[in-house]
Design a protein around this motif. Structure first.
Motif, mmCIF file in Angstrom:
data_model
loop_
_atom_site.group_PDB
_atom_site.id
_atom_site.type_symbol
_atom_site.label_atom_id
_atom_site.label_comp_id
_atom_site.label_asym_id
_atom_site.label_seq_id
_atom_site.Cartn_x
_atom_site.Cartn_y
_atom_site.Cartn_z
ATOM 1 N N VAL A 174 12.489 -2.271 2.455
ATOM 2 C CA VAL A 174 11.787 -2.393 1.499
ATOM 3 C C VAL A 174 10.566 -3.468 1.801
ATOM 4 O O VAL A 174 10.800 -4.732 1.832
ATOM 5 N N PHE A 177 5.143 -3.938 -8.439
ATOM 6 C CA PHE A 177 6.047 -3.705 -9.393
ATOM 7 C C PHE A 177 6.201 -5.154 -9.895
ATOM 8 O O PHE A 177 4.989 -5.478 -10.613
ATOM 9 N N ASP A 234 17.970 5.129 -9.523
ATOM 10 C CA ASP A 234 16.747 5.050 -10.311
ATOM 11 C C ASP A 234 16.648 6.106 -11.440
ATOM 12 O O ASP A 234 15.878 6.135 -12.156
HETATM 13 C C1 NOJ Z 1 12.228 2.277 -5.694
HETATM 14 C C2 NOJ Z 1 13.585 1.810 -5.793
HETATM 15 O O1 NOJ Z 1 14.581 2.892 -5.673
HETATM 16 C C3 NOJ Z 1 13.800 0.862 -7.135
HETATM 17 O O2 NOJ Z 1 15.114 0.684 -7.479
HETATM 18 C C4 NOJ Z 1 12.908 -0.144 -7.086
HETATM 19 O O3 NOJ Z 1 13.021 -0.618 -8.215
HETATM 20 C C5 NOJ Z 1 11.404 0.046 -6.484
HETATM 21 N N1 NOJ Z 1 11.296 0.871 -5.738
HETATM 22 C C6 NOJ Z 1 10.921 -1.086 -6.128
HETATM 23 O O4 NOJ Z 1 11.396 -1.539 -4.833
#
Ligand code: NOJ
Length: 556
Positions: free
Chosen positions: A100, A164, A330
């Protein structure tokens, strides 16, 4: 196509908080994962992707990292993690972590230093800009709602950027020092024995750093933040550099989470010398999420999903491999999402598995999918943990949904649907924990659980094992891994039918998603199919084959 070590592998995603708790604190952990490696091996899994376990305040469940070099104590210690790598290695399994690096947490020391001195070295680790006319520098709506710019504390007119949540500030990839820090960290993990990464939100690392204001696309005066990303060129330079300095020397396996990729970048991303080994095929996932928000969602149209999947298979045939999924952390549960109500049963779950696991690409299974876990609706919005669900719920209310309608949308679409504890057995808390689980356990765990299905030859779990074994069997693996995907009987709107063809060898996959029988004249196909390799119902082969609802068949 040059063969790679990962082409014939099957991958599995672990969402660690909800996988298995070994120390009774109600949260899954590394020792819990180790205790289930034999289970994963027996399923046929080779590659295990574990969602973030780094140190984090968990505002976005670990996708907000405050220390890239530390394991969060919720999950255990670095020693536990090293032990996990060693235990996986013993079993010929490969561990991937989440990478990340579009953003970190506001608790990361870089960000704290940047906020303390926005004009100093660390200020340039982030995107800090002056406001315009007493307002934010530009008008983007973040992925989790609201403006992407928040004030630098103590400053009148300085803002930092976050695509985000406001507690997930974006890292400035234009700064070579930031990139070097990231590569150093990646190599540190790869040197430890990590086999690769799932790469989060990667398309966002390249921005139009002029941050222009665009025409708003909503009544809030904002425009989706992706508008800026679409306006940025040059991501390939960053990713080429990243690969050269990290993945390539380690021969790592990498899977990108890539939305909104420009078509012309496909080869650069996942071609033979692409930046990544593979990336997820999100064809299905984007079909029912609504263009705007939860107020304009629809159920997945089966035929559209099927046809787009075939299109994506054809596009990739000469380029490389996509990673096929029907659910992840997700998304809602695949069975609840893709199966019509009449097929949301064991037969239907086996059919869904057949349809996507036999496709060309690397299959990823999400924890609990292999036993057929379904969505887990909660009583009230306050029972949901996920930040994105709260944003969508509030938006839906703002657009005129009643609380009941907004909750109903949450039941269908929330990311929390797939984040509940895995059902291991029928004891308290489904055998996930001896403590109080951090998230509710679905009520149906006494019927749907691993222990029960392990004993049942006809269970969904046993079927997944057979499917994976077939993918790997010496007689069929070449066709299933490398074969071309050729759609068949597409005039049958509710049939997912295709051949997988390698030179002269083929197999045929047929799945009936309709609520009535479908009769197929197999003599219309060039090949004659004489052997049933796998089916979810008893079957007798004949030229005029009748498939009953939710029937799935694989023929040689
Ligand atoms: C994608 C991830 O799978 C998700 O869970 C996350 O909220 C966003 N990226 C931000 O890192």
């Amino acid at each position: 196509m040059k063969k790679q070590w990962w082409h014939d592998k099957v991958a599995y995603q672990i969402y660690p908080k909800s996988f298995c708790d070994s120390n009774s604190d109600g949260i899954g952990d590394i020792n819990g994962i180790i205790s289930k490696l034999d289970y994963l091996k027996s399923l046929g899994v080779d590659i295990v992707w574990i969602s973030p376990m780094y140190k984090s305040p968990f505002v976005d469940q670990g996708y907000d990292i405050s220390d890239y070099y530390a394991i969060d104590e919720k999950f255990g210690t670095m020693e536990d993690f090293e032990n996990l790598l060693a235990e996986a290695k013993k079993r010929d399994m490969y561990i991937l972590m989440d990478l990340v690096v579009n953003h970190c947490s506001d608790e990361h020391e870089w960000f704290k230093k940047a906020m303390a001195d926005p004009h100093g070295k660390y200020g340039d680790y982030f995107y800090i800009r002056e406001g315009k006319d007493g307002k934010e520098p530009s008008n983007y709506r973040g992925y989790f709602g609201g403006n992407t710019w928040d004030k630098v504390p103590g400053e009148d007119n300085l803002y930092y950027f976050h695509a985000f949540h406001k507690r997930q500030p974006d890292l400035n990839w234009e700064n070579p020092e930031v990139r070097e820090e990231i590569y150093k960290m990646m190599n540190w993990w790869l040197d430890k024995g990590l086999r690769g990464f799932r790469i989060d939100a990667i398309i966002n690392i390249k921005k139009n750093t002029l941050f222009p204001t665009y025409e708003p696309d909503g009544e809030d005066g904002l425009v989706r933040v992706t508008r800026n990303v679409e306006d940025a060129d040059g991501i390939n330079d960053f990713l080429r550099e990243m690969k050269e300095k990290t993945f390539a020397p380690h021969n790592a396996f990498t899977v990108g989470e890539v939305f909104n990729l420009k078509k012309e970048d496909m080869v650069a991303f996942v071609g033979e010398d692409g930046h990544f080994s593979t990336m997820f095929d999100f064809t299905g996932e984007i079909l029912d999420t609504g263009h705007r928000d939860w107020t304009d969602t629809s159920r997945i149209d089966f035929t559209e999903w099927r046809d787009l999947t075939f299109k994506s298979q054809a596009e990739m045939q000469d380029i490389g491999f996509l990673a096929n999924i029907v659910e992840n952390h997700d998304e809602p549960r695949g069975a609840s999402r893709y199966l019509p109500e009449y097929a949301c049963n064991d037969d239907g779950k086996k059919m869904l598995a057949t349809a996507y696991i036999m496709l060309r690409g690397i299959p990823f299974i999400y924890q609990g999918q292999e036993i057929g876990m379904v969505n887990c609706p909660r009583e009230d919005i306050s029972c949901y943990d996920d930040i994105a669900s709260h944003d969508r719920y509030n938006k839906a209310i703002g657009r005129g949904f009643t609380p009941a309608q907004a909750l109903e949308a949450c039941h269908r679409h929330s990311r929390d649907n797939a984040r509940t504890p895995v059902h291991w057995d029928d004891s308290d808390n489904a055998g996930f924990t001896d403590g109080t689980p951090w998230a509710p356990v679905d009520k149906d765990y006494k019927e749907i659980n691993v222990a029960k299905q392990e004993k049942d030859e006809n269970s969904v779990l046993s079927y997944y094992k057979k499917l994976i074994a077939l993918r790997k069997s010496p007689n069929y693996s070449e066709r299933i891994v490398y074969g071309e995907t050729i759609p068949v009987f597409t005039e049958e709107k509710m049939l997912f039918g295709y051949e997988r063809k390698c030179e002269t060898d083929t197999i045929l996959v047929l799945c009936n998603f309709a609520d009535k029988d479908i009769t197929l004249d197999l003599t219309k196909l060039q090949k004659k199919y004489t052997k049933v390799l796998l089916s979810n119902k008893p079957v007798e082969l004949c030229d005029k084959l009748v498939l009953t609802p939710a029937e799935a068949l694989i023929l040689d």
